[in-house]
Write a protein that holds these residues in place. Sequence first.
Motif, mmCIF file in Angstrom:
data_model
loop_
_atom_site.group_PDB
_atom_site.id
_atom_site.type_symbol
_atom_site.label_atom_id
_atom_site.label_comp_id
_atom_site.label_asym_id
_atom_site.label_seq_id
_atom_site.Cartn_x
_atom_site.Cartn_y
_atom_site.Cartn_z
ATOM 1 N N LYS A 2 0.841 -1.189 0.000
ATOM 2 C CA LYS A 2 0.000 0.000 0.000
ATOM 3 C C LYS A 2 0.880 1.244 0.000
ATOM 4 O O LYS A 2 1.947 1.263 0.609
ATOM 5 C CB LYS A 2 -0.851 -0.031 1.263
ATOM 6 N N GLU A 15 -3.548 0.403 -3.292
ATOM 7 C CA GLU A 15 -3.162 -0.951 -2.918
ATOM 8 C C GLU A 15 -2.669 -1.648 -4.183
ATOM 9 O O GLU A 15 -3.302 -1.522 -5.240
ATOM 10 C CB GLU A 15 -4.327 -1.704 -2.306
ATOM 11 N N LEU A 38 -4.367 -2.686 -7.488
ATOM 12 C CA LEU A 38 -5.549 -3.467 -7.136
ATOM 13 C C LEU A 38 -6.734 -2.588 -6.790
ATOM 14 O O LEU A 38 -7.890 -2.938 -7.072
ATOM 15 C CB LEU A 38 -5.241 -4.384 -5.946
ATOM 16 N N SER A 39 -6.444 -1.451 -6.152
ATOM 17 C CA SER A 39 -7.510 -0.520 -5.775
ATOM 18 C C SER A 39 -6.920 0.863 -5.564
ATOM 19 O O SER A 39 -5.734 1.004 -5.274
ATOM 20 C CB SER A 39 -8.232 -0.986 -4.506
ATOM 21 N N TRP A 41 -8.205 4.097 -3.383
ATOM 22 C CA TRP A 41 -9.211 4.546 -2.429
ATOM 23 C C TRP A 41 -9.166 6.058 -2.242
ATOM 24 O O TRP A 41 -8.125 6.620 -1.941
ATOM 25 C CB TRP A 41 -9.009 3.859 -1.084
ATOM 26 N N ASP A 46 -13.567 3.007 -3.537
ATOM 27 C CA ASP A 46 -12.563 2.522 -4.481
ATOM 28 C C ASP A 46 -12.892 3.117 -5.848
ATOM 29 O O ASP A 46 -13.913 2.788 -6.448
ATOM 30 C CB ASP A 46 -12.581 0.991 -4.537
ATOM 31 N N LEU A 48 -10.951 2.930 -8.597
ATOM 32 C CA LEU A 48 -10.141 2.332 -9.665
ATOM 33 C C LEU A 48 -10.917 2.204 -10.968
ATOM 34 O O LEU A 48 -10.384 2.482 -12.039
ATOM 35 C CB LEU A 48 -9.609 0.961 -9.229
ATOM 36 N N GLU A 49 -12.177 1.815 -10.902
ATOM 37 C CA GLU A 49 -12.941 1.612 -12.139
ATOM 38 C C GLU A 49 -13.138 2.900 -12.931
ATOM 39 O O GLU A 49 -13.432 2.843 -14.121
ATOM 40 C CB GLU A 49 -14.289 0.953 -11.844
#
Length: 87
Positions: A2, A15, A38-39, A41, A46, A48-49
């Motif tokens: 992280k 992350e 992975l993410s 925040w 989250d 990320l998308e």
Amino acid sequence: MKTTYSTDGGNLVIEFDYQPEERATDVYPGCEESADVLSVWAGDIDVLEWCSDASIAFFEEKCLEEVAFQRECSEIDRADARSESLA
């Protein structure tokens, strides 16, 4: 792993998975060092998308910089410990 990245709008907590470099052998092609995000925040969301490919690539580079920084800090700490043990 992280890391935190500071922006004008606040901090993002990233992350990621870290893959160290592996040297090639006669039977294994090896691989380059990499970080897979992975993410991302923003507070408790989250995001990320909603990140572009360019943003993810940027975050991956920041993650690799964090790994390099942590490695350097560990090396300095080990050198300091050796110096103190010799004093």
